[in-house]
Every structure is written in C-alpha cells, then in structure tokens.
Design a protein around this motif. Structure first.
Motif, PDB file in Angstrom:
ATOM      1  N   LYS A  14      63.178  28.585  -0.418  1.00 28.44           N
ATOM      2  CA  LYS A  14      64.347  28.351  -1.263  1.00 28.44           C
ATOM      3  C   LYS A  14      65.343  29.500  -1.120  1.00 28.44           C
ATOM      4  O   LYS A  14      66.556  29.283  -1.046  1.00 28.44           O
ATOM      5  CB  LYS A  14      63.923  28.193  -2.728  1.00 28.44           C
ATOM      6  CG  LYS A  14      63.329  26.862  -3.049  1.00 28.44           C
ATOM      7  CD  LYS A  14      63.020  26.776  -4.545  1.00 28.44           C
ATOM      8  CE  LYS A  14      62.391  25.435  -4.883  1.00 28.44           C
ATOM      9  NZ  LYS A  14      62.101  25.335  -6.315  1.00 28.44           N
ATOM     10  N   GLY A  17      67.126  29.190   2.082  1.00 30.06           N
ATOM     11  CA  GLY A  17      68.114  28.112   1.982  1.00 30.06           C
ATOM     12  C   GLY A  17      69.350  28.569   1.209  1.00 30.06           C
ATOM     13  O   GLY A  17      70.499  28.290   1.596  1.00 30.06           O
ATOM     14  N   LEU A  18      69.116  29.260   0.093  1.00 35.26           N
ATOM     15  CA  LEU A  18      70.237  29.793  -0.699  1.00 35.26           C
ATOM     16  C   LEU A  18      71.036  30.820   0.116  1.00 35.26           C
ATOM     17  O   LEU A  18      72.260  30.841   0.085  1.00 35.26           O
ATOM     18  CB  LEU A  18      69.729  30.409  -2.004  1.00 35.26           C
ATOM     19  CG  LEU A  18      69.271  29.434  -3.083  1.00 35.26           C
ATOM     20  CD1 LEU A  18      68.650  30.192  -4.245  1.00 35.26           C
ATOM     21  CD2 LEU A  18      70.428  28.589  -3.563  1.00 35.26           C
ATOM     22  N   LYS A  19      70.304  31.646   0.845  1.00 32.76           N
ATOM     23  CA  LYS A  19      70.960  32.682   1.654  1.00 32.76           C
ATOM     24  C   LYS A  19      71.841  32.036   2.713  1.00 32.76           C
ATOM     25  O   LYS A  19      72.975  32.439   2.927  1.00 32.76           O
ATOM     26  CB  LYS A  19      69.898  33.573   2.295  1.00 32.76           C
ATOM     27  CG  LYS A  19      70.464  34.716   3.089  1.00 32.76           C
ATOM     28  CD  LYS A  19      69.333  35.578   3.662  1.00 32.76           C
ATOM     29  CE  LYS A  19      69.871  36.662   4.534  1.00 32.76           C
ATOM     30  NZ  LYS A  19      68.811  37.456   5.151  1.00 32.76           N
ATOM     31  N   LYS A  20      71.329  31.027   3.376  1.00 34.49           N
ATOM     32  CA  LYS A  20      72.106  30.333   4.412  1.00 34.49           C
ATOM     33  C   LYS A  20      73.304  29.618   3.783  1.00 34.49           C
ATOM     34  O   LYS A  20      74.388  29.586   4.353  1.00 34.49           O
ATOM     35  CB  LYS A  20      71.216  29.337   5.179  1.00 34.49           C
ATOM     36  CG  LYS A  20      70.243  29.997   6.094  1.00 34.49           C
ATOM     37  CD  LYS A  20      69.375  28.971   6.820  1.00 34.49           C
ATOM     38  CE  LYS A  20      68.336  29.673   7.679  1.00 34.49           C
ATOM     39  NZ  LYS A  20      67.440  28.720   8.328  1.00 34.49           N
ATOM     40  N   ASP A  21      73.061  29.053   2.604  1.00 31.87           N
ATOM     41  CA  ASP A  21      74.139  28.353   1.898  1.00 31.87           C
ATOM     42  C   ASP A  21      75.265  29.337   1.518  1.00 31.87           C
ATOM     43  O   ASP A  21      76.445  29.050   1.712  1.00 31.87           O
ATOM     44  CB  ASP A  21      73.564  27.671   0.654  1.00 31.87           C
ATOM     45  CG  ASP A  21      74.527  26.680   0.031  1.00 31.87           C
ATOM     46  OD1 ASP A  21      75.328  26.081   0.797  1.00 31.87           O
ATOM     47  OD2 ASP A  21      74.501  26.509  -1.211  1.00 31.87           O
ATOM     48  N   VAL A  22      74.893  30.490   0.990  1.00 30.53           N
ATOM     49  CA  VAL A  22      75.887  31.513   0.602  1.00 30.53           C
ATOM     50  C   VAL A  22      76.616  32.019   1.849  1.00 30.53           C
ATOM     51  O   VAL A  22      77.837  32.196   1.842  1.00 30.53           O
ATOM     52  CB  VAL A  22      75.206  32.670  -0.181  1.00 30.53           C
ATOM     53  CG1 VAL A  22      76.137  33.863  -0.316  1.00 30.53           C
ATOM     54  CG2 VAL A  22      74.736  32.195  -1.528  1.00 30.53           C
ATOM     55  N   GLU A  23      75.878  32.250   2.936  1.00 26.04           N
ATOM     56  CA  GLU A  23      76.500  32.724   4.176  1.00 26.04           C
ATOM     57  C   GLU A  23      77.488  31.692   4.714  1.00 26.04           C
ATOM     58  O   GLU A  23      78.572  32.045   5.193  1.00 26.04           O
ATOM     59  CB  GLU A  23      75.420  33.046   5.224  1.00 26.04           C
ATOM     60  CG  GLU A  23      74.680  34.321   4.944  1.00 26.04           C
ATOM     61  CD  GLU A  23      73.551  34.573   5.942  1.00 26.04           C
ATOM     62  OE1 GLU A  23      73.261  33.692   6.793  1.00 26.04           O
ATOM     63  OE2 GLU A  23      72.946  35.640   5.849  1.00 26.04           O
ATOM     64  N   ALA A  24      77.142  30.432   4.612  1.00 29.98           N
ATOM     65  CA  ALA A  24      78.027  29.362   5.078  1.00 29.98           C
ATOM     66  C   ALA A  24      79.303  29.329   4.225  1.00 29.98           C
ATOM     67  O   ALA A  24      80.426  29.186   4.747  1.00 29.98           O
ATOM     68  CB  ALA A  24      77.315  28.009   5.035  1.00 29.98           C
ATOM     69  N   LYS A  25      79.118  29.476   2.904  1.00 23.22           N
ATOM     70  CA  LYS A  25      80.295  29.493   2.029  1.00 23.22           C
ATOM     71  C   LYS A  25      81.165  30.723   2.303  1.00 23.22           C
ATOM     72  O   LYS A  25      82.394  30.635   2.296  1.00 23.22           O
ATOM     73  CB  LYS A  25      79.866  29.454   0.567  1.00 23.22           C
ATOM     74  CG  LYS A  25      79.355  28.094   0.132  1.00 23.22           C
ATOM     75  CD  LYS A  25      78.991  28.063  -1.342  1.00 23.22           C
ATOM     76  CE  LYS A  25      78.501  26.674  -1.720  1.00 23.22           C
ATOM     77  NZ  LYS A  25      78.125  26.579  -3.123  1.00 23.22           N
TER      78      LYS A  25
END
Length: 140
Positions: A14, A17-25
């Motif tokens: 998780k 996933g959050l880290k990748k999501d934040v990096e994408a944003k």
C-alpha cells in the motif's frame, strides 16, 4: 532470514502504491507548472522591459528639463540684470527729483516760519513815489 508477516507485506505494498501515486501527481504538477512558470517569467520580463523603457524616457525628460531650467536661469539672470539696472537708473532720477522737491519745500517752510516769527516788522512794499499827479491811482 527474516520473516515478514502478511500484514507487513500488505502495508508495504500500500505504501509503495501511495508513493507511486504521489510521485505521479507531483510529476503531473511539475509538468503543469513548468508552462505556467514560463508564461509568468515571460510576462515579468516583458513588464521589466517596459519599465526600463519608461525609465529611459524619464531620464531623457529629466535631461531636457535640466537644459530648459539652465536656459530659463540664463534668461532670467539677463532680464533681471537689465531690469535692476533700469530700476537703479530710474531710482536715482526719482531720488534726485524728490531731493530737489524736498529742498524747495524746506526753503518755503523756512521762509513761512520766519514770516510768522517777525510780526513786529512791516514788510516792504514796492510803491512808486508820489509825485502829486493822479492821487486816485496811487492810493489804489
């Protein structure tokens, strides 16, 4: 080897996933901000160029004003000198005329004051001598 519990693996996945999501944003924000920043930078540069041009215009205006003030100073100095010379010449004339008039008035005042003081004297009158002819005209 370490044993990792299933709960820890789930938490780590998780977190990944959050880290990748934040990096994408963040990448999306960076990509969206870069064009905006470039646009703002160009706008600021244009305004700075405009301000610099206005400052150059003001500098030119100030130089023209300085030249105009020097011309006015020279003009006023010349005209004021002429005016003062004219006033001095006229003033000397007026002072001389006033002095002469005051002198005449003083002489008249002196004569008038002397007449009042010497009341026991009879003023001399020029009369022709009586020759006996035409006594009526001689008396009048």
């Amino acid at each position: 080897m370490q044993q990792v519990s299933l709960a820890q693996k789930v938490t780590e996945s998780k977190m990944d996933g959050l880290k990748k999501d934040v990096e994408a944003k963040m990448d999306g924000l960076n990509n969206g901000l870069e064009p905006k920043m470039d646009c703002l930078k160009k706008g600021v540069e244009a305004k700075m160029n405009d301000v610099e041009a206005k400052m150059d215009g003001l500098k030119t205006g100030m130089e023209d004003l300085k030249i105009g003030m020097e011309d006015l100073k020279t003009y006023l100095k010349t005209d004021l000198t002429k005016f003062l010379q004219e006033m001095l010449t006229n003033g000397e004339r007026v002072v001389k005329e006033t002095h002469d008039e005051n002198k005449r008035n003083a002489n008249h005042d002196l004569i008038d004051s002397n007449v009042g003081l010497k009341t026991h004297h009879i003023p001399k009158i020029d009369m022709r001598k009586f020759d006996g002819k035409d006594p009526a005209t001689w008396i009048l």
